[in-house]
Enzyme design. Structure first.
Site, PDB file in Angstrom:
ATOM      1  N   SER A 119       9.514   5.761  -3.306  1.00 26.76           N
ATOM      2  CA  SER A 119       9.372   4.771  -2.234  1.00 26.76           C
ATOM      3  C   SER A 119       8.335   5.280  -1.255  1.00 26.76           C
ATOM      4  CB  SER A 119      10.711   4.600  -1.513  1.00 26.76           C
ATOM      5  OG  SER A 119      10.513   4.018  -0.247  1.00 26.76           O
ATOM      6  N   ARG A 122       8.541   5.023   1.754  1.00 29.16           N
ATOM      7  CA  ARG A 122       9.258   5.575   2.916  1.00 29.16           C
ATOM      8  C   ARG A 122       9.754   7.004   2.671  1.00 29.16           C
ATOM      9  NH1 ARG A 122      10.620  -0.194   3.703  1.00 29.16           N
ATOM     10  NH2 ARG A 122       9.738  -0.753   5.713  1.00 29.16           N
ATOM     11  N   HIS A 144       4.379   1.944  -8.220  1.00 29.93           N
ATOM     12  CA  HIS A 144       3.415   0.832  -8.185  1.00 29.93           C
ATOM     13  C   HIS A 144       2.504   0.874  -9.413  1.00 29.93           C
ATOM     14  CE1 HIS A 144       4.223   1.454  -3.757  1.00 29.93           C
ATOM     15  NE2 HIS A 144       4.416   0.164  -3.859  1.00 29.93           N
ATOM     16  N   GLY A 184       0.809  -1.218   0.000  1.00 33.16           N
ATOM     17  CA  GLY A 184       0.000   0.000   0.000  1.00 33.16           C
ATOM     18  C   GLY A 184       0.838   1.261   0.000  1.00 33.16           C
TER      19      GLY A 184
END
Ligand code: PAF
Length: 278
Positions: free
Chosen positions: A181, A183, A33, A27
């Protein structure tokens, strides 16, 4: 797009879609993605993505609790990208009993990121195998950004004879080179500005290799020093063969991998050697 929460709902969807392409995720989706979904669509098969933050692959003190959960925005992105379904199981659905069987990975899982995240790849491979068994895809797409993860999933699939074609998706980067990313969301503005240095350091080594340098250790140490000087805490910078074996002077193809902390955020990236970009 169908939203499937339980293995039972997934099994019903599978009756109508026996052959599918699969994009597993945790997610907090971004353009990287979306590119994986677009690649999966090229198979011509209906695409199913999964969203599951897998506790088994997070170590004690890692970011499992604070990992960003953005389910509604993720579904919007998957729908816009042409996904046919999303499988978003609960913890209890994925682990109805405490997990006592695991994928035992090879020694590579204790190198590079595995050296700094003990048990990470064992937990990752275990959930990927569980997801593969639930979804039973014909094709599965994983990003090259997680190069070591991809290498381990490939070799697991080969050695366990999984009837799944594993495809690699190219890393998607921001305009300044930072690999997208989930993150990256943790970075402060100042850190975000600095973050691109990891990529430029790896790129610098890849360019030197392309020009014929083979003093791997010297190149790694120079990059380490430059990052330390700018406040990074480096886990590793490593030149490897594309299969992640140790490089030798006569090799012609390499991948340069790195993982380093900026403040409280751990970033990873890698660059394959090849033509030097203009
Ligand atoms: O790359 C990820 O997001 C995860 O490691 C994966 C493959 C979905 C397994 O949890």
């Amino acid at each position: 797009m169908k939203i499937l929460h339980t293995p039972a709902e997934l099994a019903v969807w599978k009756i109508a879609h026996p052959d599918c392409a699969f994009v597993p995720t945790m997610g907090n989706l971004h353009a990287g993605h979306v590119a994986l979904v677009e690649q999966a669509r090229l198979s011509g098969l209906p695409v199913i993505a999964s969203i599951f933050v897998n506790p088994l692959q997070f170590g004690a003190g890692e970011d499992f609790e604070r990992y960003p959960r953005t389910f509604d925005a993720d579904c919007d992105k998957l729908q816009a990208a042409g996904c046919s379904a999303v499988f978003a199981p609960s913890l209890a659905d994925m682990y109805p009993q405490p997990q006592t069987y695991f994928v035992e990975p090879p020694a590579l899982a204790n190198e590079l990121c595995g050296k700094f995240r003990p048990g990470h790849f064992r937990g990752m491979l275990t959930v990927v195998l569980k997801l593969f068994n639930l979804v039973q895809p014909r094709v599965a797409v994983f990003g090259k950004k997680d190069y070591q993860q991809l290498a381990l999933i490939r070799s697991m699939s080969e050695q366990l004879n999984l009837p799944i074609q594993i495809q690699a998706g190219e890393t998607v980067r921001a305009a300044d080179g930072l690999a997208l990313s989930s993150r990256n969301d943790y970075l402060t503005d100042a850190e975000r500005h600095e973050a691109t240095r990891l990529y430029s350091s790896l790129r610098h080594i890849a360019d030197a290799l392309n020009l014929g340098r083979r003093d791997f250790e010297e190149l790694e140490v120079q990059a380490l020093d430059a990052l330390y000087q700018h406040g990074w805490k480096v886990d590793y910078i490593s030149v490897r063969r594309p299969d992640l074996g140790l490089p030798e002077e006569n090799d012609t193809h390499f991948v340069v991998l790195g993982a380093a902390w900026l403040g409280k955020t751990r970033l990873i990236d890698n660059v394959e050697t090849g033509p030097i970009p203009l």
